[in-house]
Each structure stands twice: as C-alpha cells, then as structure tokens.
Design a protein around this motif. Structure first.
Motif, PDB file in Angstrom:
ATOM      1  N   SER A   1     -11.134  15.005  -8.216  1.00 59.57           N
ATOM      2  CA  SER A   1     -10.658  15.914  -7.168  1.00 59.57           C
ATOM      3  C   SER A   1     -10.376  17.302  -7.739  1.00 59.57           C
ATOM      4  N   ARG A   2     -10.696  18.307  -6.945  1.00 61.46           N
ATOM      5  CA  ARG A   2     -10.393  19.683  -7.320  1.00 61.46           C
ATOM      6  C   ARG A   2      -9.407  20.327  -6.352  1.00 61.46           C
ATOM      7  N   THR A   3      -9.241  19.717  -5.176  1.00 60.79           N
ATOM      8  CA  THR A   3      -8.276  20.208  -4.192  1.00 60.79           C
ATOM      9  C   THR A   3      -7.404  19.043  -3.722  1.00 60.79           C
ATOM     10  N   PHE A   4      -6.295  19.357  -3.107  1.00 61.72           N
ATOM     11  CA  PHE A   4      -5.431  18.324  -2.531  1.00 61.72           C
ATOM     12  C   PHE A   4      -6.186  17.525  -1.479  1.00 61.72           C
ATOM     13  N   GLU A   5      -7.053  18.203  -0.752  1.00 57.69           N
ATOM     14  CA  GLU A   5      -7.797  17.545   0.322  1.00 57.69           C
ATOM     15  C   GLU A   5      -8.791  16.515  -0.208  1.00 57.69           C
ATOM     16  N   ASP A   6      -9.190  16.614  -1.471  1.00 59.17           N
ATOM     17  CA  ASP A   6     -10.134  15.668  -2.066  1.00 59.17           C
ATOM     18  C   ASP A   6      -9.491  14.322  -2.404  1.00 59.17           C
ATOM     19  N   LEU A   7      -8.174  14.273  -2.502  1.00 58.80           N
ATOM     20  CA  LEU A   7      -7.482  13.079  -2.963  1.00 58.80           C
ATOM     21  C   LEU A   7      -7.557  11.944  -1.941  1.00 58.80           C
ATOM     22  N   ASN A   8      -7.511  10.713  -2.437  1.00 60.64           N
ATOM     23  CA  ASN A   8      -7.545   9.535  -1.572  1.00 60.64           C
ATOM     24  C   ASN A   8      -6.206   9.295  -0.859  1.00 60.64           C
ATOM     25  N   ILE A   9      -5.130   9.745  -1.483  1.00 62.55           N
ATOM     26  CA  ILE A   9      -3.781   9.617  -0.924  1.00 62.55           C
ATOM     27  C   ILE A   9      -3.168  11.015  -0.889  1.00 62.55           C
ATOM     28  N   PRO A  10      -2.580  11.439   0.223  1.00 67.59           N
ATOM     29  CA  PRO A  10      -1.954  12.761   0.246  1.00 67.59           C
ATOM     30  C   PRO A  10      -0.751  12.838  -0.694  1.00 67.59           C
ATOM     31  N   ILE A  11      -0.610  13.958  -1.379  1.00 69.31           N
ATOM     32  CA  ILE A  11       0.531  14.155  -2.268  1.00 69.31           C
ATOM     33  C   ILE A  11       1.139  15.541  -2.041  1.00 69.31           C
ATOM     34  N   VAL A  12       2.401  15.658  -2.426  1.00 70.90           N
ATOM     35  CA  VAL A  12       3.108  16.938  -2.410  1.00 70.90           C
ATOM     36  C   VAL A  12       3.628  17.181  -3.824  1.00 70.90           C
ATOM     37  N   VAL A  13       3.372  18.366  -4.352  1.00 70.80           N
ATOM     38  CA  VAL A  13       3.760  18.716  -5.723  1.00 70.80           C
ATOM     39  C   VAL A  13       4.834  19.798  -5.690  1.00 70.80           C
ATOM     40  N   SER A  14       5.896  19.580  -6.438  1.00 68.99           N
ATOM     41  CA  SER A  14       7.019  20.513  -6.484  1.00 68.99           C
ATOM     42  C   SER A  14       6.964  21.370  -7.750  1.00 68.99           C
ATOM     43  N   ALA A  15       7.144  22.676  -7.588  1.00 65.13           N
ATOM     44  CA  ALA A  15       7.273  23.583  -8.725  1.00 65.13           C
ATOM     45  C   ALA A  15       8.371  24.591  -8.410  1.00 65.13           C
TER      46      ALA A  15
ATOM     47  N   GLU B   1       0.835  -1.200   0.000  1.00 68.71           N
ATOM     48  CA  GLU B   1       0.000   0.000   0.000  1.00 68.71           C
ATOM     49  C   GLU B   1       0.868   1.247   0.000  1.00 68.71           C
ATOM     50  N   ILE B   2       0.546   2.182  -0.890  1.00 68.37           N
ATOM     51  CA  ILE B   2       1.253   3.464  -0.956  1.00 68.37           C
ATOM     52  C   ILE B   2       0.483   4.462  -0.104  1.00 68.37           C
ATOM     53  N   ASN B   3       1.163   5.067   0.867  1.00 69.45           N
ATOM     54  CA  ASN B   3       0.482   5.925   1.844  1.00 69.45           C
ATOM     55  C   ASN B   3       0.600   7.412   1.573  1.00 69.45           C
ATOM     56  N   VAL B   4       1.648   7.827   0.855  1.00 70.78           N
ATOM     57  CA  VAL B   4       1.860   9.234   0.532  1.00 70.78           C
ATOM     58  C   VAL B   4       2.780   9.300  -0.679  1.00 70.78           C
ATOM     59  N   MET B   5       2.654  10.365  -1.477  1.00 76.86           N
ATOM     60  CA  MET B   5       3.498  10.514  -2.663  1.00 76.86           C
ATOM     61  C   MET B   5       3.913  11.971  -2.840  1.00 76.86           C
ATOM     62  N   SER B   6       5.078  12.151  -3.447  1.00 76.28           N
ATOM     63  CA  SER B   6       5.468  13.465  -3.948  1.00 76.28           C
ATOM     64  C   SER B   6       5.713  13.325  -5.441  1.00 76.28           C
ATOM     65  N   GLY B   7       5.594  14.431  -6.148  1.00 70.16           N
ATOM     66  CA  GLY B   7       5.799  14.370  -7.590  1.00 70.16           C
ATOM     67  C   GLY B   7       6.434  15.620  -8.140  1.00 70.16           C
ATOM     68  N   VAL B   8       7.286  15.424  -9.119  1.00 69.38           N
ATOM     69  CA  VAL B   8       7.907  16.521  -9.860  1.00 69.38           C
ATOM     70  C   VAL B   8       7.511  16.372 -11.317  1.00 69.38           C
ATOM     71  N   SER B   9       6.976  17.421 -11.915  1.00 67.27           N
ATOM     72  CA  SER B   9       6.661  17.432 -13.337  1.00 67.27           C
ATOM     73  C   SER B   9       5.759  16.252 -13.725  1.00 67.27           C
ATOM     74  N   ALA B  10       6.206  15.378 -14.614  1.00 71.79           N
ATOM     75  CA  ALA B  10       5.386  14.230 -14.997  1.00 71.79           C
ATOM     76  C   ALA B  10       5.019  13.375 -13.794  1.00 71.79           C
TER      77      ALA B  10
END
Length: 264
Positions: A102-116, A33-42
């Motif tokens: 989802s329209r907000t981060f809070e709507d997502l099933n798994i918390p994520i962090v997005v880098s810009a 099970e994946i509990n949290v994710m971060s993502g850059v670009s793609a």
C-alpha cells in the motif's frame, strides 16, 4: 448502528510494540475480525503493516531484522542547527516501503487512523487518508532522537507526546473498542547512563499526557505490564515481547470472556 464492530487502538511503546502482534495473534486464534485500527508510534507501524495484508509472522520477522544502526543515518548537521534530531530514518523508511504494498491509506485492507504530534501548533493530528508512509514515520519519530517529519509544510513528531493511545478518534464508530497499551508505567531500575535515563524519561512523558483519558473510553484495555523491563530498541527480545502480548490478550479474551462478547 455503528460503522464497525471491533476496533483496536494500538499504543506506542518502541520495541514493546511487538506485544501488539502477540495480541493480534490471539484475536485471530479466537476468530475475532478486526474492522478498524488506530495507532500511535510503534502501534501505527504495526497497524499499517497488518492492514496492508502482512501476516503476524511476517511483521515479526521484519522487525527482528530491524537493527537500530542499520535503520538510521546519523545527522551530523544537528550541530549546525539542521535536521532537528540525532538521526534520520531514511534506511528504515526504504525498508518499510519495500515491505508494504500500500502507498495510501485507501489501499489498505483495513482502515486505520495514525496519530502524530504537530510540533508547531502543539496538538495531535490524525491521518486517515492520502499518502501513507510519511505519517507513519512522523508518528514514530521520537523527539531529539529522530528528525521531525515535514508534511504539507508542517513539522510532526511522535504521536505519543500528546497521548500514547488514540481511542477517542475511533470511539463513535465502534461497537466494541479495545485498547492495547504496551507501555504502562511501572517501577524500573535506571542507571545514570544517558540511554537509560532518556528511555525512562520518554516512557514517563508519554504516559503522563492524556493517555489515561483515552484508555477510559475503551470497552476493554489489554495491558502488558510484563514488557516494562524492555528498552526501546532491543529486537533480540522480540519473541519474548510477542509472547507477553499474546498471553495478556488471551487472558482477557478467554479467561475474562471477551471473545464470546466480540463474536456475538
């Protein structure tokens, strides 16, 4: 006790980001099970679509239909000093909205962090709350090719400019942090064409930043060297890239024994 057991840090890599989907499929098949994710670009797009509740197969199908010239509007005003990039991604933005519930981060099933990357201040900004779509577009806005994205009065471009993987932001919250790097530097033939040179320069720039120090804080790194030969936007090779990610993850999870550790 850390907040999450398993976190994934998904790198940037344009179309090579589809290798993330293959890796996630391997995690699913091993019951991890994946509990949290971060993502850059793609990686931010893959993280958000998966956290939204879409299956790996649905996300792969979405990108296989995403032909470059159908996803952008050419910015003819760039020659008048407007826009900041050759294209605007309005068509892709609309398709992304239609794909996501989802329209907000809070709507997502798994918390994520997005880098810009904050274009004016010259540093990384992490988004993890509030409106979702604009940060995703900002994180994926390759400089000069796409217009910068304005959020709260600031201009943002591709998160990979400062670092092609966002691991440190998750480190303290995860018992196990796995980085998936789909855009490692390797030898690559380059023609003198502008597309070939631009693609290679961008690969070198984003991997010459703080990417290595970010990878160093991960417990495990999944690299997809076999994806090096693919360009930025060739979705016709999506199935091949997916397979590369799947096999690289399976090697680490099964052959290297990480599946047992992550499930223990």
């Amino acid at each position: 006790m850390r907040k999450y057991k398993v976190g994934l840090a998904l790198s940037g890599g344009s179309v090579k980001g589809l290798a993330h989907l293959g890796a996630i499929k391997a995690f699913e098949e091993n019951g991890i099970e994946i509990n949290v994710m971060s993502g850059v670009s793609a990686g931010s797009l893959i993280a958000a679509l998966y956290a939204d509740g879409n299956s790996v197969e649905q996300i792969l199908a979405f990108f296989k239909k995403a032909k470059f010239f159908d996803m952008v509007d050419f910015n003819f005003n760039i020659f008048k000093g407007k826009g900041g990039g050759l294209t605007a991604v309005r068509p892709f933005k609309e398709k992304l909205k239609n794909m996501m519930r989802s329209r907000t981060f809070e709507d997502l099933n798994i918390p994520i962090v997005v880098s810009a990357t904050d274009l004016i201040e010259g540093h990384t900004t992490y988004f993890s709350s509030g409106e979702l779509i604009e940060p995703l577009i900002a994180s994926s806005s390759v400089p000069l090719l796409f217009n910068p994205v304005k959020i709260d009065g600031k201009l943002y471009i591709d998160g990979g400019i400062m670092s092609n993987i966002a691991a440190t932001v998750l480190r303290d919250d995860c018992e196990y942090l796995i980085g998936i790097h789909v855009n490692p530097i390797c030898r690559q033939e380059v023609t003198t064409g502008i597309a070939s040179v631009s693609n290679r320069v961008f690969d070198l720039v984003i991997n010459g930043s703080s990417t290595e120090s970010e990878k160093a804080v991960c417990d495990m790194i999944i690299n997809t060297e076999k994806a090096c030969k693919y360009g930025m936007f060739g979705t016709d090779k999506a199935d091949e890239i997916f397979k590369i990610g799947y096999e690289a993850a399976m090697e680490m999870l099964v052959n290297q024994g990480w599946a047992k550790k992550l499930k223990s």
